[in-house]
Design an enzyme around this catalytic site. Structure first.
Site, PDB file in Angstrom:
ATOM      1  N   PRO A 122      92.065  17.633  61.891  1.00 51.35           N
ATOM      2  CA  PRO A 122      92.422  18.562  60.815  1.00 51.35           C
ATOM      3  C   PRO A 122      92.728  17.857  59.494  1.00 51.35           C
ATOM      4  CG  PRO A 122      93.536  19.178  62.838  1.00 51.35           C
ATOM      5  CD  PRO A 122      92.888  17.848  63.100  1.00 51.35           C
ATOM      6  N   CYS A 123      92.172  18.438  58.419  1.00 52.95           N
ATOM      7  CA  CYS A 123      92.411  17.881  57.081  1.00 52.95           C
ATOM      8  C   CYS A 123      93.520  18.637  56.361  1.00 52.95           C
ATOM      9  CB  CYS A 123      91.127  17.941  56.253  1.00 52.95           C
ATOM     10  SG  CYS A 123      90.592  19.625  55.846  1.00 52.95           S
ATOM     11  N   THR A 124      94.142  19.596  57.026  1.00 53.20           N
ATOM     12  CA  THR A 124      95.087  20.508  56.366  1.00 53.20           C
ATOM     13  C   THR A 124      96.161  19.779  55.569  1.00 53.20           C
ATOM     14  OG1 THR A 124      94.773  21.903  58.312  1.00 53.20           O
ATOM     15  CG2 THR A 124      96.517  22.526  56.780  1.00 53.20           C
TER      16      THR A 124
ATOM     17  N   LEU B  22      95.913  16.689  54.429  1.00 53.37           N
ATOM     18  CA  LEU B  22      95.344  15.599  53.652  1.00 53.37           C
ATOM     19  C   LEU B  22      94.570  16.063  52.430  1.00 53.37           C
ATOM     20  CD1 LEU B  22      93.895  13.471  56.608  1.00 53.37           C
ATOM     21  CD2 LEU B  22      96.096  13.150  55.455  1.00 53.37           C
ATOM     22  N   SER B  23      94.013  17.278  52.480  1.00 54.00           N
ATOM     23  CA  SER B  23      93.112  17.723  51.430  1.00 54.00           C
ATOM     24  C   SER B  23      93.871  18.279  50.239  1.00 54.00           C
ATOM     25  CB  SER B  23      92.150  18.787  51.967  1.00 54.00           C
ATOM     26  OG  SER B  23      92.846  19.991  52.225  1.00 54.00           O
TER      27      SER B  23
END
Length: 394
Positions: A69-71, A73-74
């Site tokens: 999951p990039c939640t 990090l993005s």
């Protein structure tokens, strides 16, 4: 090859392995909508719903893939960092690798993880890998090299205990192409932005994403200069979005509706891995090559570069572009189903125009003129096509 996919999403990393004759033995994703899509397209594969509850990887696994999951990090997410509630689940990848010998690990995530918190995400990943005896390499790539008109930068990280990941990621180098390969008949942008950025892209859309600055999954918009009034600012349909990620149109149709009865398809597509990127990577896993990218050792790494290799605490910077190869480019207007594209709604276009007028960004005058005309047209109720209001509300 036997493949185990963790955080599988809709199978963008795993699908090309199947095309290369690999055997997918496990897929895992916690989201019901993802599992609905995976079940439809990988009906004979074991499907798990929670990486935290996996005791071990199946016997005989050669490759582990994880678009974790990039939640956290993005830039569209919370940016809580690699220890965030969702992105921190990558620790379970390392837990599973401690108990099972595998030949390759493939990780994928957003560009922002190279710089967020001073690069702590990358530092954490490589320290965990090296503690497990892995050599690692990563490269920032742009999905446009695969031929799709989506300017999407993602970090691909490849690691192995027994093989050299440099022969996978740095055996190809095309270099950034000039602007001459792009047409000037369509430009993608984020209508949810406007104050500090647009994601402006010539002959492409900016990265499809599961969320937005407004906190909702939303398609980007496309400016088509010279189109009919009311059709110069449009948004792609979901099937176009699937094609922009390299999937067959209708790939996410099996997705379940959420509690409000809305489709999760946009979020699924926005979080996916571009299929063509995985295809290139898998080709090199099958046929490693000679390293052709210039590189030098980093005595003091500092900020993480766009491409690097490391082992046992030592790091080398690779002067790699985001275009390892160049597939035949499909122009944006050739991909879009223009009859299915919705005009940007009056509310959306008016809100965007308001933000644009308050910003200090510079805009192409013709774009501003078309934007103002579009807002007036959508507010006027004039229906040249007879279906404008119904389409805009869809």
């Amino acid at each position: 090859m036997n493949v185990a996919g963790l955080f599988s999403g809709i199978g963008g990393l795993e699908l090309p392995f199947e095309a290369h004759g690999a055997n997918t033995v496990l897929l895992c994703d916690a989201w019901d909508s993802s599992r609905s899509v995976l079940s439809a397209h990988f009906p004979d594969v074991r499907l798990s719903d929670d990486v935290r509850e996996l005791d071990e990887l199946p016997d005989g696994v050669d490759i582990v893939t994880a678009g974790f999951p990039c939640t956290d990090l993005s830039q569209a997410g919370r940016m809580a960092g690699i220890r965030g509630e969702e992105s921190g689940l990558v620790e379970h990848v390392f837990r599973l690798l401690r108990a099972r010998e595998v030949e390759w690990l493939v990780l994928e995530n957003v560009r922002n993880m190279l710089v967020l918190d001073g690069g702590r995400a990358m530092s954490y990943l490589v320290s965990e890998l090296e503690a497990l005896g892995f050599r690692w390499a990563y490269r920032l790539v742009d999905s446009r090299f695969t031929g799709v008109p989506q300017r999407r930068h993602r970090v691909l990280l490849v690691a192995s205990r027994h093989h050299d990941p440099r022969t996978v990621l740095f055996a190809d180098e095309h270099g950034e192409p000039g602007s001459s390969i792009f047409r000037d008949d369509a430009f993608g942008f984020y209508w949810t932005e406007g104050l500090t950025g647009l994601g402006w892209a010539q002959d492409a859309v900016p990265p499809l994403k599961g969320g937005s600055g407004l906190g909702i999954p939303s398609p980007p918009a496309v400016w088509v200069p010279g189109a009919d009034t009311g059709r110069r600012l449009v948004t792609p349909c979901i099937e176009d979005a699937e094609a922009l990620q390299g999937f067959e149109r209708g790939w996410t149709a099996p997705a379940q509706l959420d509690r409000r009865g809305k489709s999760a398809r946009w979020k699924l597509v926005g979080n996916a891995v571009t299929v063509g990127v995985a295809e290139w990577l898998i080709g090199r896993l099958h046929r490693p090559g000679e390293v052709v990218v210039p590189h030098r050792r980093l005595n003091t790494p500092g900020r993480w570069p766009h491409a690097a290799y490391g082992t046992a605490g030592e790091v080398w910077k690779f002067e790699a572009s985001s275009w390892p190869i160049r597939r035949e480019y499909r122009h944006l207007l050739d991909l879009l189903t223009q009859d299915a594209a919705n005009p940007l709604s009056q509310r959306a276009s008016a809100g965007f125009l308001s933000r644009v007028k308050r910003s200090r960004l510079r805009f192409v005058p013709e774009f501003l003129a078309d934007l103002e005309q579009h807002v007036e047209y959508m507010a006027s109720g004039d229906t040249h096509h007879g279906k404008k209001r119904r389409i805009a509300a869809a």
